[in-house]
Write a protein that holds these residues in place. Structure first.
Motif, PDB file in Angstrom:
ATOM      1  N   LYS A   1       0.844  -1.202   0.000  1.00 19.32           N
ATOM      2  CA  LYS A   1       0.000   0.000   0.000  1.00 19.32           C
ATOM      3  C   LYS A   1       0.878   1.251   0.000  1.00 19.32           C
TER       4      LYS A   1
ATOM      5  N   THR B   1     -12.755 -13.314   3.179  1.00 26.42           N
ATOM      6  CA  THR B   1     -12.132 -12.054   2.743  1.00 26.42           C
ATOM      7  C   THR B   1     -10.670 -11.991   3.168  1.00 26.42           C
TER       8      THR B   1
ATOM      9  N   LYS C   1      -7.680 -11.895   0.543  1.00 26.15           N
ATOM     10  CA  LYS C   1      -6.758 -10.751   0.637  1.00 26.15           C
ATOM     11  C   LYS C   1      -5.309 -11.236   0.636  1.00 26.15           C
TER      12      LYS C   1
ATOM     13  N   LEU D   1      -3.648 -11.794  -2.655  1.00 31.08           N
ATOM     14  CA  LEU D   1      -3.229 -10.587  -3.368  1.00 31.08           C
ATOM     15  C   LEU D   1      -1.922 -10.018  -2.820  1.00 31.08           C
ATOM     16  N   THR D   2      -1.553 -10.411  -1.596  1.00 28.38           N
ATOM     17  CA  THR D   2      -0.306  -9.915  -0.981  1.00 28.38           C
ATOM     18  C   THR D   2       0.680 -11.057  -0.770  1.00 28.38           C
TER      19      THR D   2
ATOM     20  N   ASP E   1      -4.954 -11.723 -10.509  1.00 27.40           N
ATOM     21  CA  ASP E   1      -5.117 -10.896  -9.317  1.00 27.40           C
ATOM     22  C   ASP E   1      -6.332  -9.982  -9.434  1.00 27.40           C
ATOM     23  N   ARG E   2      -6.602  -9.496 -10.644  1.00 29.22           N
ATOM     24  CA  ARG E   2      -7.746  -8.598 -10.827  1.00 29.22           C
ATOM     25  C   ARG E   2      -9.049  -9.318 -10.508  1.00 29.22           C
TER      26      ARG E   2
ATOM     27  N   ARG F   1      -9.461 -11.924  -8.568  1.00 23.12           N
ATOM     28  CA  ARG F   1      -9.515 -12.205  -7.129  1.00 23.12           C
ATOM     29  C   ARG F   1      -9.797 -10.934  -6.332  1.00 23.12           C
ATOM     30  N   SER F   2      -9.325  -9.812  -6.844  1.00 26.04           N
ATOM     31  CA  SER F   2      -9.658  -8.534  -6.221  1.00 26.04           C
ATOM     32  C   SER F   2     -11.151  -8.259  -6.347  1.00 26.04           C
ATOM     33  N   TYR F   3     -11.735  -8.625  -7.501  1.00 21.50           N
ATOM     34  CA  TYR F   3     -13.185  -8.496  -7.678  1.00 21.50           C
ATOM     35  C   TYR F   3     -13.917  -9.355  -6.658  1.00 21.50           C
TER      36      TYR F   3
ATOM     37  N   LEU G   1     -12.883 -10.370  -3.752  1.00 22.05           N
ATOM     38  CA  LEU G   1     -12.724  -9.758  -2.427  1.00 22.05           C
ATOM     39  C   LEU G   1     -13.681  -8.592  -2.238  1.00 22.05           C
ATOM     40  N   ASN G   2     -13.754  -7.709  -3.221  1.00 18.16           N
ATOM     41  CA  ASN G   2     -14.632  -6.536  -3.122  1.00 18.16           C
ATOM     42  C   ASN G   2     -16.106  -6.926  -3.124  1.00 18.16           C
TER      43      ASN G   2
END
Length: 297
Positions: free
Chosen positions: A85, A187, A191, A194-195, A267-268, A270-272, A274-275
């Protein structure tokens, strides 16, 4: 001494608020009040609830402890956050770490001071909470599986406190708590996918960087199926005459959408996923609020 420009002061304030997870704490405050009045508080009127200062005191102590927990968490995670971040870390760099630690001590002390006016049992309750928040940030967040379970437990801890305060125990509330716990666990693990690289670099043992990608997807898929099953059971209990019934019914489609995005090796996607789950948790708070208003009034 040269006066700092306004934009610098604003950056310091923003960095502090982000470091203390202030905006997430506001969401938790909203969730605590909604669940306390419409789920745990089965008998009290709105007037009695508004003037029940013990309840407001406990919730306020919870929020102060959560803010302090956010600060100590960013203190231990600051190296990883610089990689994961960078924008938030840049804002936080406008304020020296010692001021974050001062704020951490003040918030915890203030929380315990208020708790002392309520009862010694409340003081013990928050002492345990604050210690576990620190221990999670210092040690448990780096331990495989334990990090995810502890995250869920600490998130639900204030809600458990209100449940005990009102002594509102039922199978329905247990199933709703299980649903929320599974959603939070999902979640947190997503998360971590992604990290993954940063976690491995800084010594955080998570499911994605300790197990294979296939095993991680299997674990997440199993949790999604369990959450789906819990949703089905709660929907049958509540029926479609209630808004919460529709929430859990619609939630099955949301879980399916999250599953579809999760199995994509991007990753995109998986980000979806998560959101989608995070937004759905927030929608659940709104659904509880609307459902509670209709039932009570």
């Amino acid at each position: 001494m040269k006066k700092k420009p306004l934009i610098y002061r604003i950056s310091q304030l923003t960095g502090f608020l982000l470091g203390a997870r202030f905006f997430m704490t506001l969401l938790l405050a909203f969730a605590l009040y909604v669940s306390t009045f419409f789920l745990f508080n089965q008998e009290e009127s709105l007037r009695a609830f508004v003037f029940d200062f013990r309840v407001h005191g406990i919730i306020f102590c919870s929020l102060l402890s959560i803010l302090a927990g956010g600060i100590i968490n960013q203190f231990y995670d600051r190296e990883k956050d610089q990689l994961v971040k960078p924008f938030r870390s840049r804002l936080q760099s406008f304020l020296k770490q010692k001021y974050f630690l001062y704020a951490y001590l003040v918030l915890n002390t203030l929380s315990l001071g208020i708790a002392l006016f309520i009862s010694t049992r409340v003081v013990v309750f928050f002492l345990i909470y604050q210690f576990m928040m620190w221990f999670y940030s210092h040690r448990l967040s780096r331990m495989l599986i334990i990090n995810n379970i502890t995250f869920v437990a600490l998130t639900l801890y204030p809600f458990f406190g209100m449940l005990v305060y009102y002594r509102t125990f039922s199978v329905q509330i247990f199933m709703m708590a299980l649903y929320l716990a599974l959603m939070l666990l999902l979640t947190d693990i997503i998360k971590d996918t992604l990290t993954k690289t940063a976690d491995r670099l800084f010594g955080y043992f998570t499911v994605p960087n300790s197990l294979s990608s296939k095993a991680t997807v299997v674990i997440i898929s199993t949790l999604l199926l369990l959450t789906f099953g819990v949703s089905l059971i709660i929907t049958e209990w509540l029926g479609l005459q209630r808004i919460m019934g529709w929430y859990f019914l619609t939630g099955m489609a949301v879980l399916a959408a999250a599953f579809y995005n999760m199995i994509q090796a991007k990753d995109r996607s998986r980000s979806y996923a998560l959101n989608i789950l995070r937004i759905w948790i927030f929608v659940g708070i709104l659904a509880m609020l609307a459902d509670g208003i209709i039932l009570k009034y």
